[in-house]
Motif scaffolding. Structure first.
Motif, PDB file in Angstrom:
ATOM      1  N   SER A 133       0.810  -1.219   0.000  1.00  0.00           N
ATOM      2  CA  SER A 133       0.000   0.000   0.000  1.00  0.00           C
ATOM      3  C   SER A 133       0.843   1.268   0.000  1.00  0.00           C
ATOM      4  O   SER A 133       0.309   2.365   0.198  1.00  0.00           O
TER       5      SER A 133
ATOM      6  N   GLN B 160       2.021   4.387  -1.011  1.00  0.00           N
ATOM      7  CA  GLN B 160       1.439   5.303  -1.979  1.00  0.00           C
ATOM      8  C   GLN B 160       2.472   5.940  -2.903  1.00  0.00           C
ATOM      9  O   GLN B 160       2.213   6.136  -4.091  1.00  0.00           O
TER      10      GLN B 160
ATOM     11  N   ILE C 230       3.415   3.279  -5.434  1.00  0.00           N
ATOM     12  CA  ILE C 230       2.322   3.074  -6.390  1.00  0.00           C
ATOM     13  C   ILE C 230       2.354   4.183  -7.436  1.00  0.00           C
ATOM     14  O   ILE C 230       2.279   3.927  -8.644  1.00  0.00           O
TER      15      ILE C 230
ATOM     16  N   ASP D 272      -5.162   0.605 -13.494  1.00  0.00           N
ATOM     17  CA  ASP D 272      -5.402  -0.181 -12.279  1.00  0.00           C
ATOM     18  C   ASP D 272      -4.471   0.252 -11.152  1.00  0.00           C
ATOM     19  O   ASP D 272      -4.885   0.326  -9.986  1.00  0.00           O
TER      20      ASP D 272
ATOM     21  N   GLN E 195      -5.642   3.528  -9.666  1.00  0.00           N
ATOM     22  CA  GLN E 195      -6.869   3.382  -8.881  1.00  0.00           C
ATOM     23  C   GLN E 195      -6.564   2.906  -7.462  1.00  0.00           C
ATOM     24  O   GLN E 195      -7.426   2.982  -6.582  1.00  0.00           O
ATOM     25  N   ARG E 196      -5.349   2.458  -7.222  1.00  0.00           N
ATOM     26  CA  ARG E 196      -4.928   2.046  -5.870  1.00  0.00           C
ATOM     27  C   ARG E 196      -4.495   3.227  -5.018  1.00  0.00           C
ATOM     28  O   ARG E 196      -4.230   3.063  -3.820  1.00  0.00           O
TER      29      ARG E 196
ATOM     30  N   ASN F  36      -4.974   6.163  -2.648  1.00  0.00           N
ATOM     31  CA  ASN F  36      -6.028   6.396  -1.660  1.00  0.00           C
ATOM     32  C   ASN F  36      -6.661   7.777  -1.770  1.00  0.00           C
ATOM     33  O   ASN F  36      -7.862   7.922  -1.580  1.00  0.00           O
TER      34      ASN F  36
ATOM     35  N   ARG G  16      -5.626  10.283  -7.211  1.00  0.00           N
ATOM     36  CA  ARG G  16      -6.188   9.317  -8.152  1.00  0.00           C
ATOM     37  C   ARG G  16      -6.657  10.021  -9.439  1.00  0.00           C
ATOM     38  O   ARG G  16      -6.329   9.600 -10.545  1.00  0.00           O
TER      39      ARG G  16
END
Length: 168
Positions: free
Chosen positions: A45, A47, A50, A74, A77-78, A80, A85
């Motif tokens: 997770s 961020q 990601i 995709d 979209q992870r 938070n 996003r």
């Protein structure tokens, strides 16, 4: 002989993140992508990892069907935070459009991508943190890109009979 990936340590995440950013800045997105995947293997997770992973993959876009557009969507979209996003999804559409433009795709095929980028940037700017005008700056770049495409679109449509012209 079979080789297996080795996990990095939790204590090494900060330094690995800095290296991923450095590799992106050096235009070595494959290395940045690999590092982000190492970080996410132990901290799924994370961020920053990601975000950097998605950006590193878009740095590799060539404007062809094998670009990993869906994968990046995709990934983003992870994120938070709704602003992050939306903003990064807008970047995804903008970068896909630019890659296709540089690959010589017809201008009319880029319009839906840029329009989707503009939608994302508009929504992101409505919820952006105070003092953060990044979504507005990207919006303006897309508008300028669209203005430049108008001339190319007119050139592209020359030679088409009105009935044969592709939809705009």
């Amino acid at each position: 002989m079979e080789y297996k990936l080795k996990p990095i340590t939790v204590a090494g995440i900060a330094e690995a993140t800095a290296k991923a950013e450095r590799y992106r800045n050096l235009n070595e997105p494959e290395e940045a992508e690999s590092i982000c995947r190492d970080i996410l293997a132990i901290d799924p997770s994370n961020q920053v990892a990601i975000r950097l992973l998605g950006l590193s993959i878009t740095d590799q876009f060539l404007g062809v069907s094998s670009d990993r557009f869906r994968e990046v969507n995709d990934i983003f979209q992870r994120l938070n935070d709704p602003y992050e996003r939306l903003y990064h999804t807008g970047l995804l559409y903008e970068r896909r459009a630019k890659a296709q433009l540089y690959a010589g795709q017809p201008p009319h095929t880029l319009l839906p991508l840029l329009e989707r980028a503009l939608e994302c940037f508009h929504e992101a700017s409505a919820i952006s943190p105070p003092g953060n005008d990044d979504a507005i700056l990207r919006w303006n770049r897309c508008v300028r890109l669209l203005d430049g495409l108008k001339h190319r679109l007119e050139e592209y449509l020359i030679g088409f009979d009105v009935q044969d012209a592709p939809p705009i």
